[in-house]
Design a protein around this motif. Structure first.
Motif, PDB file in Angstrom:
ATOM      1  N   CYS A  34       0.992  -1.429  -0.104  1.00  0.00           N
ATOM      2  CA  CYS A  34      -0.294   0.222   0.582  1.00  0.00           C
ATOM      3  C   CYS A  34       0.737   0.791  -0.022  1.00  0.00           C
ATOM      4  O   CYS A  34       0.292   2.067  -0.278  1.00  0.00           O
ATOM      5  CB  CYS A  34      -0.869   0.331   1.252  1.00  0.00           C
ATOM      6  SG  CYS A  34      -2.717  -1.146   1.152  1.00  0.00           S
ATOM      7  N   GLU A  35       1.745   1.622   0.810  1.00  0.00           N
ATOM      8  CA  GLU A  35       2.833   2.442   0.809  1.00  0.00           C
ATOM      9  C   GLU A  35       3.229   2.886  -0.391  1.00  0.00           C
ATOM     10  O   GLU A  35       3.848   4.027  -1.422  1.00  0.00           O
ATOM     11  CB  GLU A  35       3.964   2.095   1.854  1.00  0.00           C
ATOM     12  CG  GLU A  35       3.224   1.955   2.897  1.00  0.00           C
ATOM     13  CD  GLU A  35       4.691   2.533   4.266  1.00  0.00           C
ATOM     14  OE1 GLU A  35       5.990   1.745   3.519  1.00  0.00           O
ATOM     15  OE2 GLU A  35       4.573   1.713   5.231  1.00  0.00           O
ATOM     16  N   GLU A  36       3.771   1.277  -1.681  1.00  0.00           N
ATOM     17  CA  GLU A  36       3.923   1.799  -2.834  1.00  0.00           C
ATOM     18  C   GLU A  36       3.344   2.320  -4.212  1.00  0.00           C
ATOM     19  O   GLU A  36       3.266   3.008  -4.409  1.00  0.00           O
ATOM     20  CB  GLU A  36       5.106   0.095  -3.210  1.00  0.00           C
ATOM     21  CG  GLU A  36       6.170   0.093  -2.463  1.00  0.00           C
ATOM     22  CD  GLU A  36       6.792  -1.116  -3.184  1.00  0.00           C
ATOM     23  OE1 GLU A  36       6.201  -1.756  -4.090  1.00  0.00           O
ATOM     24  OE2 GLU A  36       7.838  -1.797  -2.022  1.00  0.00           O
ATOM     25  N   VAL A  37       2.075   1.397  -3.731  1.00  0.00           N
ATOM     26  CA  VAL A  37       1.259   1.784  -5.064  1.00  0.00           C
ATOM     27  C   VAL A  37      -0.277   2.337  -3.997  1.00  0.00           C
ATOM     28  O   VAL A  37      -0.656   2.042  -5.662  1.00  0.00           O
ATOM     29  CB  VAL A  37       1.109   0.339  -5.647  1.00  0.00           C
ATOM     30  CG1 VAL A  37       2.164  -0.578  -6.149  1.00  0.00           C
ATOM     31  CG2 VAL A  37       0.168  -0.614  -4.709  1.00  0.00           C
ATOM     32  N   GLY A  38      -0.259   2.505  -2.484  1.00  0.00           N
ATOM     33  CA  GLY A  38      -1.558   3.046  -2.784  1.00  0.00           C
ATOM     34  C   GLY A  38      -2.672   1.722  -2.436  1.00  0.00           C
ATOM     35  O   GLY A  38      -2.121   0.980  -2.305  1.00  0.00           O
ATOM     36  N   CYS A  39      -3.346   2.001  -1.544  1.00  0.00           N
ATOM     37  CA  CYS A  39      -4.358   1.258  -1.162  1.00  0.00           C
ATOM     38  C   CYS A  39      -5.919   1.195  -2.444  1.00  0.00           C
ATOM     39  O   CYS A  39      -6.723   0.451  -2.033  1.00  0.00           O
ATOM     40  CB  CYS A  39      -5.060   1.146   0.032  1.00  0.00           C
ATOM     41  SG  CYS A  39      -3.628   1.492   1.398  1.00  0.00           S
ATOM     42  N   ASP A  40      -5.977   1.691  -3.052  1.00  0.00           N
ATOM     43  CA  ASP A  40      -6.974   1.662  -4.394  1.00  0.00           C
ATOM     44  C   ASP A  40      -7.107   0.431  -4.809  1.00  0.00           C
ATOM     45  O   ASP A  40      -7.786   0.603  -6.365  1.00  0.00           O
ATOM     46  CB  ASP A  40      -6.883   2.811  -4.161  1.00  0.00           C
ATOM     47  CG  ASP A  40      -5.662   3.216  -5.407  1.00  0.00           C
ATOM     48  OD1 ASP A  40      -4.870   3.337  -5.440  1.00  0.00           O
ATOM     49  OD2 ASP A  40      -6.562   4.049  -6.567  1.00  0.00           O
ATOM     50  N   VAL A  41      -6.066  -0.601  -5.210  1.00  0.00           N
ATOM     51  CA  VAL A  41      -5.869  -1.209  -6.146  1.00  0.00           C
ATOM     52  C   VAL A  41      -7.194  -2.267  -6.134  1.00  0.00           C
ATOM     53  O   VAL A  41      -7.757  -2.433  -6.475  1.00  0.00           O
ATOM     54  CB  VAL A  41      -4.213  -1.803  -5.841  1.00  0.00           C
ATOM     55  CG1 VAL A  41      -4.803  -3.086  -7.073  1.00  0.00           C
ATOM     56  CG2 VAL A  41      -3.293  -0.957  -6.236  1.00  0.00           C
ATOM     57  N   TRP A  42      -7.670  -2.766  -4.282  1.00  0.00           N
ATOM     58  CA  TRP A  42      -7.944  -3.488  -4.439  1.00  0.00           C
ATOM     59  C   TRP A  42      -9.782  -3.050  -5.219  1.00  0.00           C
ATOM     60  O   TRP A  42     -10.443  -4.048  -5.049  1.00  0.00           O
ATOM     61  CB  TRP A  42      -8.513  -3.968  -2.476  1.00  0.00           C
ATOM     62  CG  TRP A  42      -9.441  -5.003  -2.025  1.00  0.00           C
ATOM     63  CD1 TRP A  42     -10.333  -4.966  -2.055  1.00  0.00           C
ATOM     64  CD2 TRP A  42      -8.352  -6.174  -2.939  1.00  0.00           C
ATOM     65  NE1 TRP A  42     -10.782  -6.083  -1.869  1.00  0.00           N
ATOM     66  CE2 TRP A  42      -9.264  -6.643  -1.698  1.00  0.00           C
ATOM     67  CE3 TRP A  42      -7.159  -6.347  -2.135  1.00  0.00           C
ATOM     68  CZ2 TRP A  42      -8.713  -8.689  -1.413  1.00  0.00           C
ATOM     69  CZ3 TRP A  42      -6.771  -8.055  -2.040  1.00  0.00           C
ATOM     70  CH2 TRP A  42      -7.695  -8.895  -1.669  1.00  0.00           C
ATOM     71  N   GLY A  43     -10.061  -2.050  -4.714  1.00  0.00           N
ATOM     72  CA  GLY A  43     -11.139  -1.815  -5.290  1.00  0.00           C
ATOM     73  C   GLY A  43     -10.998  -1.845  -7.060  1.00  0.00           C
ATOM     74  O   GLY A  43     -12.214  -1.759  -7.612  1.00  0.00           O
ATOM     75  N   VAL A  44     -10.441  -1.295  -7.840  1.00  0.00           N
ATOM     76  CA  VAL A  44      -9.945  -1.215  -9.324  1.00  0.00           C
ATOM     77  C   VAL A  44     -10.150  -2.753  -9.312  1.00  0.00           C
ATOM     78  O   VAL A  44     -11.294  -3.194 -10.357  1.00  0.00           O
ATOM     79  CB  VAL A  44      -8.959  -0.716  -9.698  1.00  0.00           C
ATOM     80  CG1 VAL A  44      -8.780  -1.376 -11.012  1.00  0.00           C
ATOM     81  CG2 VAL A  44      -9.334   0.959  -9.300  1.00  0.00           C
ATOM     82  N   LEU A  45      -9.781  -3.141  -8.707  1.00  0.00           N
ATOM     83  CA  LEU A  45     -10.308  -5.587  -8.828  1.00  0.00           C
ATOM     84  C   LEU A  45     -11.295  -5.591  -9.272  1.00  0.00           C
ATOM     85  O   LEU A  45     -11.466  -6.546  -9.403  1.00  0.00           O
ATOM     86  CB  LEU A  45      -8.449  -5.804  -8.136  1.00  0.00           C
ATOM     87  CG  LEU A  45      -7.423  -5.509  -8.352  1.00  0.00           C
ATOM     88  CD1 LEU A  45      -6.775  -6.259  -7.572  1.00  0.00           C
ATOM     89  CD2 LEU A  45      -6.828  -6.113  -9.572  1.00  0.00           C
TER      90      LEU A  45
END
Length: 165
Positions: A34-45
């Motif tokens: 999450c620090e590297e790419v952000g925590c919004d990836v889960w929502g997109v997936l």
């Protein structure tokens, strides 16, 4: 840490499939990711139509990690015939058929999540799959975790293969 009192274990067969994946650079676990790419990836997936089921947090074997990418990543599995869009910054990779040993804790209180995940991972690391006629196959497929939800327990899976007799 105190171990969880009940752990459900089952082996499932996964067919050949594809994975829409967002890689990190050096992450070894969720919080670094999450620090590297952000925590919004889960929502997109979660919004990908055609996903076989919910998104996964995963630890990738060396064979699925190009140089300069992290061990931990997030993705969602889709069928081998998937032709839908790939979100920006993500890629589509093939995963072969495999068997996964799935571990699930009993439900827990939200405030106990860290303790439960830690004790489950300790239990998994010391588990002997030979009891069921399997051995760990960590280079065959990603080890993965589902979103920890207190009402269903913590779920993590590791690839296994049948022991040769």
């Amino acid at each position: 840490m105190e171990p969880t009192t009940t752990i459900f274990v089952q082996v499932i067969e996964k067919p050949a499939r594809q994975l829409i994946i967002k890689r990190g650079k050096a992450a070894t676990h969720y919080f670094e990711y999450c620090e590297e790419v952000g925590c919004d990836v889960w929502g997109v997936l979660s919004s990908i139509k055609g996903a076989l089921y919910e998104p996964l947090g995963m630890w990738l074997p060396d064979g699925l990690r190009p140089a300069g990418t992290s061990e931990y990543a997030q993705g969602v599995e889709v069928g081998t015939d998937y032709t839908g869009p790939i979100p920006d910054g993500m890629e589509l990779i093939a995963l072969p058929a495999c068997h996964m040993m799935v571990f699930q804790s009993q439900p827990y209180k939200d405030e106990d999540m860290g303790k439960i995940i830690g004790s489950m991972q300790q239990a998994i690391d010391s588990y002997q799959p030979a009891v069921f006629g399997y051995e760990w196959a960590d280079q065959d497929a990603p080890r993965y975790q589902l979103c920890p939800l207190p009402e269903r327990g913590y779920i993590e899976a590791r690839p296994v293969r049948a022991l040769k007799r």
